[in-house]
Write an enzyme that holds these catalytic residues in place. Structure first.
Site, PDB file in Angstrom:
ATOM      1  N   ALA A 158      31.061  -6.067   5.054  1.00 56.48           N
ATOM      2  CA  ALA A 158      32.027  -5.394   5.906  1.00 56.48           C
ATOM      3  C   ALA A 158      31.513  -5.489   7.338  1.00 56.48           C
ATOM      4  O   ALA A 158      30.316  -5.691   7.568  1.00 56.48           O
ATOM      5  CB  ALA A 158      32.174  -3.943   5.477  1.00 56.48           C
ATOM      6  N   GLY A 175      29.987  -6.095   1.279  1.00 57.57           N
ATOM      7  CA  GLY A 175      31.391  -6.297   0.939  1.00 57.57           C
ATOM      8  C   GLY A 175      31.702  -7.708   0.461  1.00 57.57           C
ATOM      9  O   GLY A 175      32.693  -7.931  -0.236  1.00 57.57           O
ATOM     10  N   GLU A 189      30.872  -7.662  -3.093  1.00 58.59           N
ATOM     11  CA  GLU A 189      31.889  -6.812  -3.728  1.00 58.59           C
ATOM     12  C   GLU A 189      33.226  -7.529  -3.900  1.00 58.59           C
ATOM     13  O   GLU A 189      33.869  -7.409  -4.940  1.00 58.59           O
ATOM     14  CB  GLU A 189      32.054  -5.528  -2.894  1.00 58.59           C
ATOM     15  CG  GLU A 189      30.815  -4.640  -2.990  1.00 58.59           C
ATOM     16  CD  GLU A 189      30.846  -3.464  -2.030  1.00 58.59           C
ATOM     17  OE1 GLU A 189      30.915  -3.694  -0.803  1.00 58.59           O
ATOM     18  OE2 GLU A 189      30.817  -2.312  -2.497  1.00 58.59           O
ATOM     19  N   GLU A 238      23.412  -2.265   1.666  1.00 57.70           N
ATOM     20  CA  GLU A 238      23.916  -1.043   2.295  1.00 57.70           C
ATOM     21  C   GLU A 238      22.872   0.052   2.459  1.00 57.70           C
ATOM     22  O   GLU A 238      22.832   0.732   3.491  1.00 57.70           O
ATOM     23  CB  GLU A 238      25.110  -0.482   1.496  1.00 57.70           C
ATOM     24  CG  GLU A 238      26.400  -1.262   1.674  1.00 57.70           C
ATOM     25  CD  GLU A 238      26.569  -2.419   0.706  1.00 57.70           C
ATOM     26  OE1 GLU A 238      25.577  -2.807   0.050  1.00 57.70           O
ATOM     27  OE2 GLU A 238      27.693  -2.938   0.604  1.00 57.70           O
TER      28      GLU A 238
HETATM   29  C1  HXC Z   1      29.470  -7.842  11.621  1.00 63.84           C
HETATM   30  C2  HXC Z   1      28.179  -9.708  11.344  1.00 63.84           C
HETATM   31  C3  HXC Z   1      27.910  -9.348  10.009  1.00 63.84           C
HETATM   32  C4  HXC Z   1      28.517  -8.160   9.494  1.00 63.84           C
HETATM   33  C5  HXC Z   1      26.874 -11.176  10.441  1.00 63.84           C
HETATM   34  N1  HXC Z   1      27.508 -10.851  11.573  1.00 63.84           N
HETATM   35  N2  HXC Z   1      27.090 -10.290   9.467  1.00 63.84           N
HETATM   36  N3  HXC Z   1      28.953  -8.951  12.135  1.00 63.84           N
HETATM   37  N4  HXC Z   1      29.286  -7.430  10.343  1.00 63.84           N
HETATM   38  N5  HXC Z   1      28.333  -7.757   8.233  1.00 63.84           N
HETATM   39  C6  HXC Z   1      27.507 -11.563  12.862  1.00 63.84           C
HETATM   40  C7  HXC Z   1      26.217 -11.359  13.594  1.00 63.84           C
HETATM   41  O1  HXC Z   1      26.216 -10.122  14.261  1.00 63.84           O
HETATM   42  C8  HXC Z   1      26.230 -12.537  14.528  1.00 63.84           C
HETATM   43  O2  HXC Z   1      27.095 -12.252  15.612  1.00 63.84           O
HETATM   44  C9  HXC Z   1      26.880 -13.617  13.706  1.00 63.84           C
HETATM   45  O3  HXC Z   1      27.591 -12.947  12.648  1.00 63.84           O
HETATM   46  C10 HXC Z   1      25.878 -14.554  13.068  1.00 63.84           C
HETATM   47  O4  HXC Z   1      24.933 -13.783  12.353  1.00 63.84           O
HETATM   48  P1  HXC Z   1      23.344 -13.897  12.560  1.00 63.84           P
HETATM   49  O5  HXC Z   1      22.754 -12.612  12.128  1.00 63.84           O
HETATM   50  O6  HXC Z   1      23.017 -14.388  13.911  1.00 63.84           O
HETATM   51  O7  HXC Z   1      23.010 -15.060  11.508  1.00 63.84           O
HETATM   52  P2  HXC Z   1      21.657 -15.253  10.682  1.00 63.84           P
HETATM   53  O8  HXC Z   1      20.473 -14.997  11.535  1.00 63.84           O
HETATM   54  O9  HXC Z   1      21.793 -16.572  10.031  1.00 63.84           O
HETATM   55  O10 HXC Z   1      21.683 -14.129   9.555  1.00 63.84           O
HETATM   56  C11 HXC Z   1      22.673 -14.120   8.595  1.00 63.84           C
HETATM   57  C12 HXC Z   1      22.638 -12.761   7.823  1.00 63.84           C
HETATM   58  C13 HXC Z   1      22.743 -11.607   8.847  1.00 63.84           C
HETATM   59  C14 HXC Z   1      21.356 -12.662   7.001  1.00 63.84           C
HETATM   60  C15 HXC Z   1      23.844 -12.767   6.870  1.00 63.84           C
HETATM   61  O11 HXC Z   1      23.832 -11.864   9.724  1.00 63.84           O
HETATM   62  C16 HXC Z   1      22.948 -10.272   8.218  1.00 63.84           C
HETATM   63  O12 HXC Z   1      22.007  -9.677   7.683  1.00 63.84           O
HETATM   64  N6  HXC Z   1      24.166  -9.750   8.283  1.00 63.84           N
HETATM   65  C17 HXC Z   1      24.509  -8.444   7.795  1.00 63.84           C
HETATM   66  C18 HXC Z   1      24.569  -8.457   6.293  1.00 63.84           C
HETATM   67  C19 HXC Z   1      24.843  -7.061   5.765  1.00 63.84           C
HETATM   68  O13 HXC Z   1      24.084  -6.117   5.954  1.00 63.84           O
HETATM   69  N7  HXC Z   1      25.992  -6.900   5.069  1.00 63.84           N
HETATM   70  C20 HXC Z   1      26.392  -5.670   4.483  1.00 63.84           C
HETATM   71  C21 HXC Z   1      27.192  -4.876   5.466  1.00 63.84           C
HETATM   72  S1  HXC Z   1      27.559  -3.274   4.837  1.00 63.84           S
HETATM   73  P3  HXC Z   1      26.689 -12.592  17.142  1.00 63.84           P
HETATM   74  O14 HXC Z   1      27.833 -12.025  17.925  1.00 63.84           O
HETATM   75  O15 HXC Z   1      25.378 -11.919  17.370  1.00 63.84           O
HETATM   76  O16 HXC Z   1      26.611 -14.085  17.152  1.00 63.84           O
HETATM   77  C22 HXC Z   1      28.887  -3.509   3.831  1.00 63.84           C
HETATM   78  C23 HXC Z   1      29.509  -2.234   3.322  1.00 63.84           C
HETATM   79  C24 HXC Z   1      30.732  -2.465   2.487  1.00 63.84           C
HETATM   80  O17 HXC Z   1      29.295  -4.572   3.570  1.00 63.84           O
HETATM   81  C25 HXC Z   1      31.401  -1.174   2.135  1.00 63.84           C
HETATM   82  C26 HXC Z   1      32.157  -0.543   3.257  1.00 63.84           C
HETATM   83  C27 HXC Z   1      32.988   0.658   2.856  1.00 63.84           C
END
Ligand code: HXC
Length: 264
Positions: A69, A114, A117, A137
């Site tokens: 998400a 997400g 999910e 999360e």
């Molecule tokens: C918003 C995201 C994002 C996310 C990546 N990006 N994941 N933006 N939400 N979940 C964006 C980054 O901010 C970045 O933007 C661009 O995508 C590229 O990502 P990088 O981090 O630079 O890439 P990399 O170094 O290759 O790392 C990839 C990654 C990392 C390991 C996937 O991006 C990451 O850890 N992302 C978050 C993963 C996560 O925690 N997901 C769960 C979210 S909670 P910019 O603008 O800087 O280029 C969830 C809850 C669901 O999903 C339930 C809700 C009710």
């Protein structure tokens, strides 16, 4: 081939197969509110089309399926907004799970939060070798909120689900295959062809029967075994009165390969 483009989604329909791509590659296809709304709209459209038999869900680019998400949207959520966001995904996710068409997630990279999910809301998951699954999360101070605490435990068992969620333990495609989270792992360049081949195999069968089998599996899963088997008998009886049953069985008896299934 028909192509529909929305702000965050791309739908390509070719014959009985629809490929639905989450298309926000700059954010690694993270799911924001607008994407979830578009997803709900497009799935409603697909549900109403009797020419589409299988939906393949994937992510744009070669790096990420869906990286979760959208964290930049969630960071300022109040409790009420968080709950509403979770519920906003619930409708399209249940559509993927319960719609008449078969849904296949072609997981082409990160399937985190997400992303994991939404793949679990699909009927079948095929992953490329670079796929990574996880529920990060608890490391963000939240819990999985798009069904992850429920669907992961149902798919891989409670012990493995708890380990992945409590420890934010990501798993690679090989491990996801080993524990039954994905049906198949293939090299990335073969992913879409593999998903389409399976979709084609499914689409050749009687689509009404496939839809009823999907309902039998999904709804029976939540019943006790005695009621579930009785429910199956009722649905089996229903399929016995269809054109497709006459056609399928007559074709067998006539040693005929070509079958003209028409029910939906
Ligand atoms: C918003 C995201 C994002 C996310 C990546 N990006 N994941 N933006 N939400 N979940 C964006 C980054 O901010 C970045 O933007 C661009 O995508 C590229 O990502 P990088 O981090 O630079 O890439 P990399 O170094 O290759 O790392 C990839 C990654 C990392 C390991 C996937 O991006 C990451 O850890 N992302 C978050 C993963 C996560 O925690 N997901 C769960 C979210 S909670 P910019 O603008 O800087 O280029 C969830 C809850 C669901 O999903 C339930 C809700 C009710």
């Amino acid at each position: 081939q028909e192509v529909f483009e929305m702000n965050n989604l791309l739908l390509e329909v070719e014959g009985p197969i629809a490929v639905l791509t989450i298309n926000r590659p700059k954010a690694l296809n993270a799911l924001n509110s607008e994407t979830l709304t578009e997803l709900n709209e497009v799935l409603t459209e697909i549900e109403g089309r009797d020419d589409i038999k299988v939906v393949i869900l994937t992510g744009a680019g070669e790096k990420s399926f869906v990286a979760g998400a959208d964290i930049s949207e969630m960071v300022n959520f109040s409790a009420a907004e968080g709950r509403a966001f979770g519920m906003r995904a619930s409708e399209p996710f249940f559509k993927l799970q319960n719609m008449r068409q078969v849904t296949i997630a072609a997981v082409n990279g990160f399937a985190l939060g997400g992303g994991c999910e939404i793949s679990m809301a699909c009927d079948i998951r095929i992953a490329s070798e670079n796929a990574l699954f996880g529920q990060p999360e608890c490391g963000l101070g939240i819990i999985p909120g798009f069904g992850g605490t429920q669907r992961l435990a149902r798919l891989v068992g409670m012990g493995r689900a708890k380990e992945m969620i409590f420890a934010c333990q990501n798993i690679d495609a090989a491990e996801a295959y080993r524990i039954g989270l994905v049906n198949k792992v293939v090299p990335q360049e073969e992913l879409m062809a593999t998903a389409k081949k399976l979709a084609g195999k499914i689409a050749r069968n009687a689509s009404y029967a496939v839809a009823i089998a999907k309902a039998a599996i999904n709804n029976g899963y939540d019943m006790d075994i005695k009621n579930a088997v009785e429910y199956e008998a009722n649905l089996f009886g229903m399929t016995c009165s269809t054109h497709d049953k006459t056609e399928g069985m007559t074709a067998f008896l006539e040693k005929r390969k070509e079958k003209n299934f028409t029910d939906f």
